[in-house]
Design a protein around this motif. Structure first.
Motif, PDB file in Angstrom:
ATOM      1  N   LYS A 225      12.731  23.023  94.842  1.00  0.00           N
ATOM      2  CA  LYS A 225      13.172  21.614  95.389  1.00  0.00           C
ATOM      3  C   LYS A 225      14.253  22.406  96.474  1.00  0.00           C
ATOM      4  O   LYS A 225      14.833  23.143  96.221  1.00  0.00           O
ATOM      5  CB  LYS A 225      13.936  20.917  94.566  1.00  0.00           C
ATOM      6  N   TRP A 230      10.205  19.656  99.043  1.00  0.00           N
ATOM      7  CA  TRP A 230       9.963  20.701  98.239  1.00  0.00           C
ATOM      8  C   TRP A 230       8.806  21.141  98.186  1.00  0.00           C
ATOM      9  O   TRP A 230       8.135  20.794  99.138  1.00  0.00           O
ATOM     10  CB  TRP A 230      10.244  20.109  96.801  1.00  0.00           C
ATOM     11  N   GLU A 250      15.385  14.640  88.274  1.00  0.00           N
ATOM     12  CA  GLU A 250      14.852  15.938  88.503  1.00  0.00           C
ATOM     13  C   GLU A 250      13.647  16.221  87.733  1.00  0.00           C
ATOM     14  O   GLU A 250      12.953  17.098  88.163  1.00  0.00           O
ATOM     15  CB  GLU A 250      16.198  16.900  88.038  1.00  0.00           C
ATOM     16  N   SER A 315      21.303  13.310  82.623  1.00  0.00           N
ATOM     17  CA  SER A 315      21.189  14.231  83.801  1.00  0.00           C
ATOM     18  C   SER A 315      21.167  13.207  85.177  1.00  0.00           C
ATOM     19  O   SER A 315      21.878  13.382  86.150  1.00  0.00           O
ATOM     20  CB  SER A 315      20.078  15.043  83.795  1.00  0.00           C
ATOM     21  N   TYR A 316      20.462  12.342  85.105  1.00  0.00           N
ATOM     22  CA  TYR A 316      20.328  11.155  86.074  1.00  0.00           C
ATOM     23  C   TYR A 316      21.674  10.615  86.174  1.00  0.00           C
ATOM     24  O   TYR A 316      21.983  10.410  87.471  1.00  0.00           O
ATOM     25  CB  TYR A 316      19.040  10.313  85.877  1.00  0.00           C
ATOM     26  N   THR A 319      24.139  12.590  88.104  1.00  0.00           N
ATOM     27  CA  THR A 319      23.604  12.990  89.357  1.00  0.00           C
ATOM     28  C   THR A 319      24.082  11.712  90.283  1.00  0.00           C
ATOM     29  O   THR A 319      24.592  11.826  91.512  1.00  0.00           O
ATOM     30  CB  THR A 319      22.151  13.280  89.458  1.00  0.00           C
TER      31      THR A 319
END
Length: 421
Positions: A225, A230, A250, A315-316, A319
């Motif tokens: 990425k 990417w 991700e 995780s999202y 972020t």
């Protein structure tokens, strides 16, 4: 004379006619498929299994092949709003009449063979795809792999996403046991695309025993990425400047990379140009997966219902919503790892709202409250008459700039989309 005229009547009957709602095994459904004779010309087939990420991979695959101009049949489950979503031809949900006609043919072909709700749906999808003359079939496994009804089709390419603990009553209570079940979709000499670097040894061992052509991310194919694009590559091919995936998170780079590998495995039969891959990655769409509805108080929908999926959700949130106060409208099915999910989310959610669901599989409020008490979670709101009351309570409490998170079940996301979207 057909048994029923309306799709709703067919579905209600199927839910009650078979002795077990989930009945793994291939003998009955394979016998009915043979009598249906729906495959005079077999379209290439990609079968997708895994604990999480199946729907995303199907979405990427369908979008890529459609961008190239192929006629695509995609079968997924469960649905969010309408049963018809499970069977799509060129991005369009199958019509009621087409599904009813398929059910009628299946009912005639099965004779005295009893079929489950999911088995009827799988056969209907294969029947509709055959009659539509699709160029490619993309089939999502419902549960497991080895004994799932989808596995009556020999996949030209089998794709397994991730492996985690889920459906322990049917698949086993270890990742090794579950890995063996998922690997059941692999076929001798056919590509076995594995979209995760950390998989149980049993998945790789079973693939090797089946003499499948193993292609694992991080070994046979790779991705990297960058800020605005990417790259994807193998030892022989490299795609640079790919657009960021339309699906958020991700983990979607990993899912998109696995989908591209599956496409490459079929290049000799269904050529796809780099431009179509770019368009498909950029245009793939999937309701309920990190689906963000903007506004002063944004709403995030996520169907994640096991710890692995919720780790991805965390995780999202880190972020895109770091430091943002979260109001979580929550429900889960009673056979899921509710304590595991709560333990992961307890420190990230500021206020919880328990949403009652009518589904008989849903964990009742008393059971959920007990789990919250075990986790010593005190910021809990409950006692609502229905989903609408629960959501409106969260909406009233949330201030501009805060986030309303609706997560824990497909059925919960469905309630929001059907009532408020």
């Amino acid at each position: 004379m057909p048994r029923f005229a309306a799709l709703a009547d067919w579905l209600a009957w199927q839910e009650q006619s078979h002795p077990r709602p989930i009945d793994l095994g291939l003998e009955r459904v394979a016998g009915v498929l043979a009598r249906l004779a729906v495959q005079p010309k077999k379209a290439p087939t990609i079968t997708v299994a895994g604990t999480n990420g199946k729907g995303s991979c199907v979405a990427f695959l369908a979008a890529i092949y459609r961008a190239q101009g192929y006629k695509v049949g995609a079968y997924t489950s469960p649905h969010i709003l309408r049963y018809n979503e499970r069977i799509r031809v060129d991005g369009q949900s199958a019509a009621d009449d087409d599904i009813c006609a398929a059910f009628e043919r299946i009912d005639a072909a099965r004779a005295d063979t009893s079929l489950s709700y999911f088995e009827f749906g799988t056969l209907a999808a294969l029947d509709i795809f055959s009659r539509a003359g699709v160029d490619i079939r993309i089939l999502e496994v419902g549960l497991g792999g080895r004994l799932d009804a989808v596995n009556i089709v020999d996949a030209d390419v089998a794709l397994v996403t991730t492996i985690a603990i889920d459906h322990v009553d049917w698949l086993g209570d270890t990742v090794e046991a579950i890995g063996r079940e998922k690997a059941g979709i692999f076929r001798a000499g056919a590509p076995a695309v594995i979209g995760d670097e950390q998989v149980p040894a049993s998945l790789l061992q079973t693939a090797w025993e089946k003499q499948a052509d193993i292609m694992q991310i991080g070994r046979a194919f790779h991705y990297r990425k960058h800020t605005h694009h990417w790259a994807w590559w193998t030892d022989r091919l490299k795609l640079t400047d790919l657009p960021l995936p339309a699906l958020q998170g991700e983990h979607q780079f990993r899912n998109a990379a696995a989908a591209i590998m599956a496409v490459m495995c079929l290049q000799a039969r269904l050529p796809v140009e780099p431009g179509a891959i770019c368009r498909g990655v950029r245009e793939a769409h999937l309701n309920g997966r990190f689906q963000l509805i903007g506004g002063e108080t944004p709403i995030l929908l996520d169907v994640g219902h096991n710890p692995q999926a919720v780790q991805t959700l965390l995780s999202y949130l880190q972020t895109y919503f770091s430091g943002v106060k979260i109001h979580a409208v929550f429900a889960m099915m009673k056979d899921k790892d509710i304590p595991g999910v709560l333990a992961m989310m307890r420190d990230r959610v500021d206020q919880w709202y328990l949403a009652p669901l009518k589904n008989p599989r849903a964990a009742p409020e008393e059971l959920l409250s007990g789990y919250f008490q075990q986790q010593d979670i005190k910021n809990l709101n409950k006692g609502y008459a229905g989903f609408s009351d629960c959501f409106q309570a969260a909406q009233s409490a949330a201030r501009p700039g805060e986030l309303i998170l609706i997560f824990g079940s497909f059925f919960l996301v469905s309630e929001y989309l059907s009532q408020f979207a």
